[in-house]
Design a protein around this motif. Structure first.
Motif, short mmCIF file in Angstrom:
data_model
loop_
_atom_site.label_atom_id
_atom_site.label_comp_id
_atom_site.label_asym_id
_atom_site.label_seq_id
_atom_site.Cartn_x
_atom_site.Cartn_y
_atom_site.Cartn_z
N TYR A 1 -14.51 3.88 -37.60
CA TYR A 1 -13.47 4.75 -37.04
C TYR A 1 -13.44 6.14 -37.69
CZ TYR A 1 -11.60 0.23 -35.42
OH TYR A 1 -11.43 -1.01 -34.85
N ARG A 2 -14.31 6.38 -38.64
CA ARG A 2 -14.24 7.63 -39.41
C ARG A 2 -14.89 8.82 -38.70
NH1 ARG A 2 -12.65 7.39 -44.69
NH2 ARG A 2 -12.21 5.31 -45.53
N ALA A 3 -15.72 8.54 -37.72
CA ALA A 3 -16.41 9.64 -37.03
C ALA A 3 -16.39 9.42 -35.53
CB ALA A 3 -17.85 9.76 -37.54
N LEU A 4 -15.23 9.10 -35.00
CA LEU A 4 -15.10 8.90 -33.56
C LEU A 4 -15.32 10.20 -32.81
CD1 LEU A 4 -11.94 6.60 -33.56
CD2 LEU A 4 -14.29 5.89 -33.06
N ASP A 5 -15.82 10.10 -31.60
CA ASP A 5 -16.00 11.26 -30.73
C ASP A 5 -14.62 11.63 -30.17
OD1 ASP A 5 -16.50 13.05 -28.65
OD2 ASP A 5 -18.39 12.09 -28.10
N LEU A 6 -13.99 12.60 -30.78
CA LEU A 6 -12.61 12.94 -30.42
C LEU A 6 -12.50 13.48 -29.00
CD1 LEU A 6 -11.53 14.58 -33.80
CD2 LEU A 6 -10.95 12.29 -32.97
N LYS A 7 -13.51 14.21 -28.56
CA LYS A 7 -13.48 14.72 -27.19
C LYS A 7 -13.55 13.57 -26.19
CE LYS A 7 -15.31 19.33 -28.15
NZ LYS A 7 -16.37 20.31 -27.88
N ARG B 1 -9.21 15.28 -40.43
CA ARG B 1 -8.64 16.58 -40.75
C ARG B 1 -7.88 17.10 -39.54
NH1 ARG B 1 -13.80 17.04 -42.98
NH2 ARG B 1 -14.51 18.21 -41.15
N GLU B 2 -6.74 17.64 -39.79
CA GLU B 2 -5.87 18.07 -38.70
C GLU B 2 -6.54 19.09 -37.79
OE1 GLU B 2 -1.25 19.49 -38.04
OE2 GLU B 2 -2.12 19.57 -40.04
N GLU B 3 -7.35 19.99 -38.38
CA GLU B 3 -7.95 21.05 -37.60
C GLU B 3 -8.92 20.49 -36.54
OE1 GLU B 3 -8.45 20.88 -41.08
OE2 GLU B 3 -6.45 21.78 -41.29
N GLU B 4 -9.74 19.51 -36.96
CA GLU B 4 -10.72 18.99 -36.01
C GLU B 4 -10.06 18.18 -34.91
OE1 GLU B 4 -13.50 16.07 -37.51
OE2 GLU B 4 -12.13 15.46 -39.11
N VAL B 5 -8.98 17.48 -35.23
CA VAL B 5 -8.28 16.72 -34.21
C VAL B 5 -7.60 17.67 -33.22
CG1 VAL B 5 -6.51 14.98 -33.78
CG2 VAL B 5 -7.93 14.82 -35.82
N ARG C 1 -8.57 20.68 -32.45
CA ARG C 1 -9.59 21.32 -31.61
C ARG C 1 -9.98 20.44 -30.43
NH1 ARG C 1 -11.91 23.11 -36.55
NH2 ARG C 1 -13.39 21.37 -36.52
N ALA C 2 -9.84 19.13 -30.60
CA ALA C 2 -10.16 18.21 -29.51
C ALA C 2 -9.01 18.06 -28.52
CB ALA C 2 -10.53 16.84 -30.08
N GLY C 3 -7.89 18.75 -28.78
CA GLY C 3 -6.78 18.74 -27.85
C GLY C 3 -5.67 17.76 -28.18
N PHE C 4 -5.70 17.20 -29.38
CA PHE C 4 -4.70 16.20 -29.76
C PHE C 4 -3.61 16.80 -30.65
CE2 PHE C 4 -8.27 13.27 -28.95
CZ PHE C 4 -7.63 12.29 -28.21
N GLU C 5 -2.46 16.16 -30.60
CA GLU C 5 -1.48 16.32 -31.66
C GLU C 5 -1.76 15.24 -32.69
OE1 GLU C 5 2.54 16.74 -30.75
OE2 GLU C 5 2.24 18.30 -29.25
N TYR C 6 -1.72 15.63 -33.94
CA TYR C 6 -2.17 14.74 -35.01
C TYR C 6 -1.02 14.51 -35.98
CZ TYR C 6 -5.04 13.13 -38.98
OH TYR C 6 -5.59 12.40 -40.01
N ILE C 7 -0.67 13.24 -36.13
CA ILE C 7 0.40 12.85 -37.04
C ILE C 7 -0.24 12.00 -38.14
CG2 ILE C 7 2.68 11.82 -37.28
CD1 ILE C 7 2.48 13.99 -35.10
N ARG C 8 -0.07 12.41 -39.39
CA ARG C 8 -0.62 11.61 -40.48
C ARG C 8 0.46 11.29 -41.49
NH1 ARG C 8 -2.24 14.53 -45.19
NH2 ARG C 8 -2.28 16.81 -44.97
N VAL C 9 0.07 10.58 -42.53
CA VAL C 9 1.02 10.14 -43.54
C VAL C 9 1.10 11.17 -44.66
CG1 VAL C 9 1.49 8.38 -45.29
CG2 VAL C 9 0.62 7.70 -43.04
N GLY C 10 2.32 11.54 -45.03
CA GLY C 10 2.50 12.38 -46.20
C GLY C 10 2.34 13.86 -45.96
N ALA C 11 2.50 14.31 -44.73
CA ALA C 11 2.49 15.74 -44.41
C ALA C 11 3.52 15.97 -43.31
CB ALA C 11 1.12 16.20 -43.96
N MET C 12 4.13 17.14 -43.33
CA MET C 12 5.15 17.43 -42.32
C MET C 12 4.52 17.40 -40.94
SD MET C 12 7.73 20.69 -42.09
CE MET C 12 8.61 20.19 -43.60
N PRO C 13 5.04 16.56 -40.03
CA PRO C 13 4.44 16.47 -38.69
C PRO C 13 4.59 17.77 -37.93
CG PRO C 13 6.54 15.30 -38.77
CD PRO C 13 6.21 15.69 -40.18
#
Length: 450
Positions: A392-398, A417-421, A423-435
């Motif tokens: 799951y670490r290198a999924l084709d985000l597009k 990384r938030e930037e790469e997600v 760029r693929a058109g997603f909103e990215y929510i992770r743990v331990g950072a302001m959404p």
């Protein structure tokens, strides 16, 4: 040396195979005839990288064998390891020692000469005394010693941990037993593995204390992650900053959905119960258990918030079901609580795991299991990464963006990384950072509004 392993589960099978690879003669005993038959045919009942090849090579060399006949396996052994399960006792959280007691009684009846009886199972302080009492009561004439030799094996890296351990802890109360144990582990001297000899009770407590401390580190960084989300800090950088301190160390400081598995949940609870029996309050460990239990359901709420406050009728794609990568172990896996909470909130669940889906089906129902991560994501409103498998670490985000209905990824392991997600058109929510929520509930640009 002649070694008998009572119990051919995770600890017994890995330990037996590694001892055999050291050159010892090992017999693994199990009460389950089907399991023994499978092992004789080279079918391994658990998933552990490299274990099938290790068992096969040593079986071919005649150094490891499998049987249900405990008496014959024990009669001529130099060391007999008790590696049976010690699950949490239903109702009170104490370690269930019924299998240990039964094994001790059978061993006593079968001892033929001086034998070192070793508790490899994770057991409360004083269990060695119980085993010794059972054997002496059953066979007053038996010549034996009881030793504690706790295991420190990580699922997914167990063979490496056994052969190149951080330490080997041996709790022995007499010199004769120490001599046998030193000879048993002599092959590790090539790697200069530190061997710590202690008294029996100290060794027993060392195992529980180690697991409780690691569970505490996990729970601590998870609480710091919650604070980071509120104040606008980044828990990954906080963890790196404190982990550089040699007094703290960087391991077990990865924020996520909480700990699970076969060890931490039951061992922390058993340690608390043991302390209570002696009139001692372990308030730190008690808090760790309570916070971790609440953590898993809180992750489900995180997914609900990412979906605009409701998942009613929505499809949630869950990647990763086992409690950690490189194992098929579903025991106390965070995915169980997360999926249950999402289902109760009205979500439809699609799921994928590289190894653990057969085991998951026994505990997770009304779930659509899929053949790949992309099949799992097809038509989903939100994608949730729960277990950080390499796959799951290198999924084709597009590609994910194309097959999903929605455009939200909730990464509970901070893999991307938030930037790469983005760029693929997603909103990215992770743990331990302001959404950074924006248009999570709006249709994709190429789709009409409902």
């Amino acid at each position: 040396m002649r070694v008998t392993m009572i119990g051919s589960g995770y600890v017994g099978l890995v330990s037996g195979a590694c001892f055999a690879d050291f050159g010892h003669e090992v017999i693994c005993v199990d009460v389950n005839q089907q399991k023994v038959d499978d092992l004789k045919q080279g079918r391994i009942p658990i998933y552990e990288p490299g274990l099938d090849a290790l068992v096969a090579s040593n079986a071919a060399a005649g150094r490891i064998s499998f049987t249900t006949d405990l008496a014959s396996a024990v009669a001529d052994a130099d060391a007999v390891f008790i590696a049976v399960g010690t699950p949490s006792r239903r109702g009170d959280g104490h370690a269930d020692l019924s299998y240990v007691r039964a094994a001790a009684k059978e061993i006593a009846q079968a001892i033929g000469r001086y034998t070192v009886v070793v508790t490899k199972s994770t057991v409360p302080v004083g269990t060695g005394d119980v085993v010794e009492h059972i054997i002496r009561e059953t066979r007053p004439d038996a010549e034996f010693s009881v030793v504690s030799n706790p295991e420190f094996l990580r699922e997914g890296a167990a063979i490496e941990d056994f052969k190149r351990p951080d330490r080997v802890v041996i709790g022995a109360n007499d010199e004769r037993a120490k001599t046998v144990m030193a000879e048993l582990y002599r092959p590790l001297s090539l790697n200069a593995a530190p061997i710590l000899f202690t008294d029996r009770r100290t060794a027993e407590l060392t195992k529980y204390a180690a697991n409780a401390f690691l569970a505490t580190k996990i729970t601590f960084i998870n609480e710091i992650a919650d604070l980071c989300e509120e104040v606008g800090a980044d828990v990954q950088l906080v963890a790196r900053g404190i982990g550089m301190d040699k007094r703290i160390g960087s391991k077990f400081l990865n924020a996520g959905p909480g700990y699970g598995g076969s060890c931490f949940p039951k061992d922390t609870l058993a340690l608390i119960r043991s302390a209570q029996d002696y009139g001692v309050s372990l308030r730190v460990v008690e808090s760790v258990v309570a916070v971790n239990d609440a953590r898993k359901t809180a992750m489900a709420r995180k997914v609900v918030r990412a979906c605009g406050g409701s998942v009613q009728g929505k499809t949630v794609a869950v990647l990763g079901l086992t409690f950690k990568p490189n194992t098929d172990d579903m025991r106390d896996a965070p995915a169980i609580n997360i999926i249950d909470a999402l289902q109760r909130a009205g979500a439809k669940i699609r799921a994928h795991d590289p190894v653990g889906m057969d085991q998951a089906k026994a505990v997770l129902h009304n779930v659509t299991y899929t053949d790949s991560a992309y099949d799992c994501a097809a038509g989903a409103d939100v994608l949730v990464l729960v277990t950080e498998w390499d796959a799951y670490r290198a999924l084709d985000l597009k590609r994910l963006h194309q097959v999903m209905k929605g455009a939200v990824i909730v990464d509970l392991r901070n893999v991307y990384r938030e930037e790469e997600v983005a760029r693929a058109g997603f909103e990215y929510i992770r743990v331990g950072a302001m959404p950074k929520l924006g248009k999570a509930n709006e249709p994709k640009a190429n789709e009409p509004a409902a």
